[in-house]
Design an enzyme around this catalytic site. Structure first.
Site, PDB file in Angstrom:
ATOM      1  N   ASP A 497       0.825  -1.225   0.000  1.00 20.59           N
ATOM      2  CA  ASP A 497       0.000   0.000   0.000  1.00 20.59           C
ATOM      3  C   ASP A 497       0.848   1.259   0.000  1.00 20.59           C
ATOM      4  O   ASP A 497       0.613   2.185   0.771  1.00 20.59           O
ATOM      5  CB  ASP A 497      -0.983   0.001   1.180  1.00 20.59           C
ATOM      6  CG  ASP A 497      -2.133   0.994   0.940  1.00 20.59           C
ATOM      7  OD1 ASP A 497      -2.338   1.395  -0.225  1.00 20.59           O
ATOM      8  OD2 ASP A 497      -2.813   1.375   1.907  1.00 20.59           O
ATOM      9  N   LYS A 499       2.049   4.807  -1.077  1.00 23.19           N
ATOM     10  CA  LYS A 499       1.495   6.060  -1.618  1.00 23.19           C
ATOM     11  C   LYS A 499       1.946   7.176  -0.680  1.00 23.19           C
ATOM     12  O   LYS A 499       2.339   6.899   0.471  1.00 23.19           O
ATOM     13  CB  LYS A 499      -0.036   5.998  -1.693  1.00 23.19           C
ATOM     14  CG  LYS A 499      -0.735   5.644  -0.382  1.00 23.19           C
ATOM     15  CD  LYS A 499      -2.233   5.485  -0.588  1.00 23.19           C
ATOM     16  CE  LYS A 499      -2.908   4.922   0.653  1.00 23.19           C
ATOM     17  NZ  LYS A 499      -4.342   4.704   0.465  1.00 23.19           N
ATOM     18  N   ASN A 502       0.944   7.259   3.001  1.00 26.64           N
ATOM     19  CA  ASN A 502       1.511   6.300   3.959  1.00 26.64           C
ATOM     20  C   ASN A 502       2.996   6.520   4.227  1.00 26.64           C
ATOM     21  O   ASN A 502       3.691   5.620   4.690  1.00 26.64           O
ATOM     22  CB  ASN A 502       1.264   4.863   3.480  1.00 26.64           C
ATOM     23  CG  ASN A 502      -0.196   4.455   3.658  1.00 26.64           C
ATOM     24  OD1 ASN A 502      -0.927   5.101   4.405  1.00 26.64           O
ATOM     25  ND2 ASN A 502      -0.622   3.421   2.973  1.00 26.64           N
ATOM     26  N   THR A 534      -4.255   0.625  -3.318  1.00 24.11           N
ATOM     27  CA  THR A 534      -4.969   1.839  -3.714  1.00 24.11           C
ATOM     28  C   THR A 534      -5.035   1.827  -5.239  1.00 24.11           C
ATOM     29  O   THR A 534      -4.006   1.613  -5.890  1.00 24.11           O
ATOM     30  CB  THR A 534      -4.210   3.072  -3.176  1.00 24.11           C
ATOM     31  OG1 THR A 534      -4.201   2.980  -1.749  1.00 24.11           O
ATOM     32  CG2 THR A 534      -4.859   4.370  -3.606  1.00 24.11           C
TER      33      THR A 534
END
Length: 684
Positions: A497, A499, A502, A534
């Protein structure tokens, strides 16, 4: 003659006109380049200005910043884990519904005409056609309702439907169309309403059946390739992990009866394993040029292995004796893969001193209770709950981030396994590029995760405020992620995840990975199948349910680089399904803006290869291939690891309770019901 002269004169005039037009185009292009440079210069000046002076309006407009944040922060998606044990998939009996040849043809054509489903393999499409079952609706019926949860995808055979979104008509659809396809990827709410305008005949398939077909095809093929590879003496000393990667990179090639697969005397760098059919091996005798039959080869036999070691002059002919299918690998792919992750996976990241430090730390946190903390301020809010800055009552200089999760929400969204995995992975992760988890607590309504407080703010917020980053700034944050990934992957953990949302900065300005809800320990040479991530960052193999491993993280690293350099990700559509279709078209279909340098573009494209086995980071030198890439030339990796390298943005953090680098959030007035949660570990 006069006419010819007139024509020549007219032609001369036209040539002159075109010449002038070309000169004008050149001038305009030059002007455009100068303007691009000026815009870039002004953008850089603006970035510098913003980093030195915090806008005076920041505090006043915190509420509008909050609206902005809710508008643009991206939600990650997680499909529920597959219902079958993957080892038993090959024995699952799929349903079969008889159909007329016309219906079969119509379904197949509809699938091949659909932006998403046309990417499936023909054998998978065939199984989907067989498994689809008939459904009928009368006029003025609702097939799909916007906002409802769905798990079926439909192909229309007969009739007409109307598609609306928020009561606005989008289109009408007739026979030969696929709709509702997002629901077969993961559990999601329908994005539009589909109502019948006439009596309608449909064919349908549900998510579980679709995913079984997708997984099974890949697994059976992979197992078959592995068996072939294990039977070749050249490969017998290789680890399962390397064999698994070789199996992923092998391509099927088909040859007709009598076709030359290898020709004597030609140069070659390809190795073949026969998976179907027979071949004849012949050698031409120099004395009479007549081919001499040497032997026949069949399924499971191989040839051309010397080409992998570098001997590239073929010493014999290999000719298809009937229709033949071969698994093929070339020397470059072979050389890139042999070696695997050994250098990273055996690297000892923690020395004895560090171990002692962590043991002492554990002893300290072991004795703390929830009542020992005061809440100072909110650092973040999400669907899961909140993150609060908390202070130790007995030592007010010590502050932490406390992630507070609603038990009821976790149960409703079936995320128990993800939360357990997050806790375990984070507690064992001892890296300067990963946010530390010190301790967990629970009560009747909530789970609590006591974590390291990083008060420099989210990278997402800084990117939002600046628009985009310069090359050197992006390089620093990308390097922080590379270090975090090297650590996680060396332990067989996939993150899934990545991005800007984060990545969080500590008080020094170093970026750390946070939020391990989708991280999973999969080991080496293994894959996992849960759809998660995502949408803009999801790798193609996740979308196509082929099984994914750590190479999906390297795909997302390429996407992150692009987003940091430009302010938006390369693949983006108005809804998740359109985003996935754009991703499946590939990185080569994306036009890179001029501000992305040649070396940066080259690295992004090498990270975002469609085939996971070809991605930088997933080859034999592992993460070293990324660290040695031209874009990182001259970068001080040692300084980064030791914390002596000066970050590009140094956050203004005045004390251990300073939350000024975070947006403001309203108080939480939602009081969830208590939950027994008897399945949780007692100490969570």
């Amino acid at each position: 003659m006069g006419t010819l002269r007139d024509l020549q004169y007219a032609l001369q005039e036209k040539i002159e006109e075109l010449r002038q037009r070309d000169a004008l185009i050149d001038e305009l292009e030059l002007e455009l380049d100068q303007k691009d440079e000026l815009i870039q210069k002004l953008q850089n000046e603006l970035d510098k200005y913003r980093s030195v002076i915090k806008p005076a309006t920041q505090q006043v407009h915190k509420a509008s910043a909050l609206q902005e944040q809710h508008r643009t922060k991206r939600q990650a998606i997680s499909g529920e884990p597959t219902a079958f044990d993957i080892h038993e998939l090959s024995h699952v009996t799929l349903p079969f519904y008889p159909k007329s040849p016309q219906s079969k043809g119509l379904i197949k054509e509809a699938i091949l005409d659909n932006d998403f489903m046309k990417n499936l393999e023909l054998s998978q499409i065939q199984e989907i056609v067989d498994c689809m079952y008939p459904v009928e609706y009368a006029t003025d019926s609702c097939i799909i309702k916007e906002g409802d949860v769905g798990s079926l995808v439909y192909v229309m055979e007969d009739g007409k439907v109307e598609v609306t979104k928020e009561s606005m008509k989008l289109c009408t659809m007739g026979p030969g169309k696929v709709f509702g396809e997002l629901a077969i990827l993961y559990n999601c709410t329908r994005t539009a309403t589909v109502k019948t305008l006439t009596n309608v005949k449909l064919w349908a398939i549900d998510r579980q059946c679709f995913q079984t077909i997708m997984m099974r095809t890949g697994l059976i093929k992979h197992a078959e390739y592995m068996e072939f590879l294990k039977s070749v003496p050249t490969f017998q000393g290789l680890s399962e992990e390397i064999l698994s990667k070789l199996a992923d990179v092998m391509e099927e090639t088909h040859y007709g009866d009598g076709e030359y697969i290898i020709r004597q005397g030609a140069r070659g760098d390809t190795f073949f394993i026969i998976s179907k059919g027979k071949v004849n091996v012949t050698r031409e005798d120099s004395s009479n040029d007549m081919p001499v039959y040497l032997r026949g080869l069949g399924k499971g036999d191989w040839f051309g292995e010397k080409a992998l070691q570098g001997e590239d002059i073929r010493t014999a002919n290999v000719i298809a004796a009937e229709a033949v299918t071969c698994l093929v690998i070339d020397r470059d792919s072979f050389k890139h893969l042999i070696g695997g992750l050994e250098d990273v996976s055996n690297k000892g990241y923690e020395d004895a001193g560090a171990k002692a430090k962590y043991e002492a730390e554990n002893a300290f946190f072991c004795n703390l209770k929830l009542v020992d903390f005061n809440i100072i301020d909110t650092l973040g809010v999400g669907g899961f709950g909140r993150v609060e800055l908390v202070q130790l009552k007995s030592d007010e200089i010590k502050t932490f981030a406390m992630k507070i999760l609603k038990k009821r929400h976790i149960v409703d969204t079936r995320q128990q396994e993800h939360i357990r995995s997050e806790k375990q992975i984070m507690q064992e992760a001892h890296s300067d590029f990963i946010v530390r988890l010190y301790r967990t607590f629970k009560d009747a309504k909530y789970l609590y995760m006591l974590m390291e407080a990083c008060l420099g703010g989210e990278l997402w917020t800084i990117l939002r405020d600046r628009g985009s980053f310069e090359d050197s700034t992006t390089r620093f944050y990308t390097a922080c992620v590379v270090e975090a990934f090297a650590y996680l992957h060396s332990k067989g953990i996939i993150y899934r995840d990545l991005k800007p949302e984060n990545l969080i900065l500590d008080h020094r300005g170093y970026a750390k990975l946070v939020d391990f809800g989708f991280a999973k320990k999969i080991g080496f040479g293994k894959k996992t199948w849960t759809f998660c991530g995502t949408p803009e960052y999801v790798a193609p193999e996740i979308i196509l349910n082929k099984g994914h491993d750590i190479s999906a993280d390297y795909w997302s690293l390429g996407i992150l680089m692009y987003e940091l350099l430009t302010g938006s990700p390369p693949f983006s559509g108005p809804d998740p399904m359109k985003t996935y279709n754009i991703i499946l078209r590939g990185i080569d279909m994306i036009e890179f803006p001029k501000k992305i340098t040649k070396n940066a573009a080259n690295l992004i494209k090498k990270l975002c290869r469609d085939n996971p086995s070809e991605r930088l980071g997933n080859l034999k030198n592992g993460v070293k291939d990324i660290q040695k890439h031209k874009w990182f030339e001259g970068f001080n990796w040692e300084g980064l690891r030791k914390g002596t390298l000066t970050p590009p943005i140094i956050p203004d953090v005045s004390s251990s309770t300073d939350t000024s680098n975070f947006d403001s959030f309203p108080e939480d007035n939602d009081d969830p019901p208590p939950d027994d949660m008897s399945g949780w570990d007692t100490d969570f």
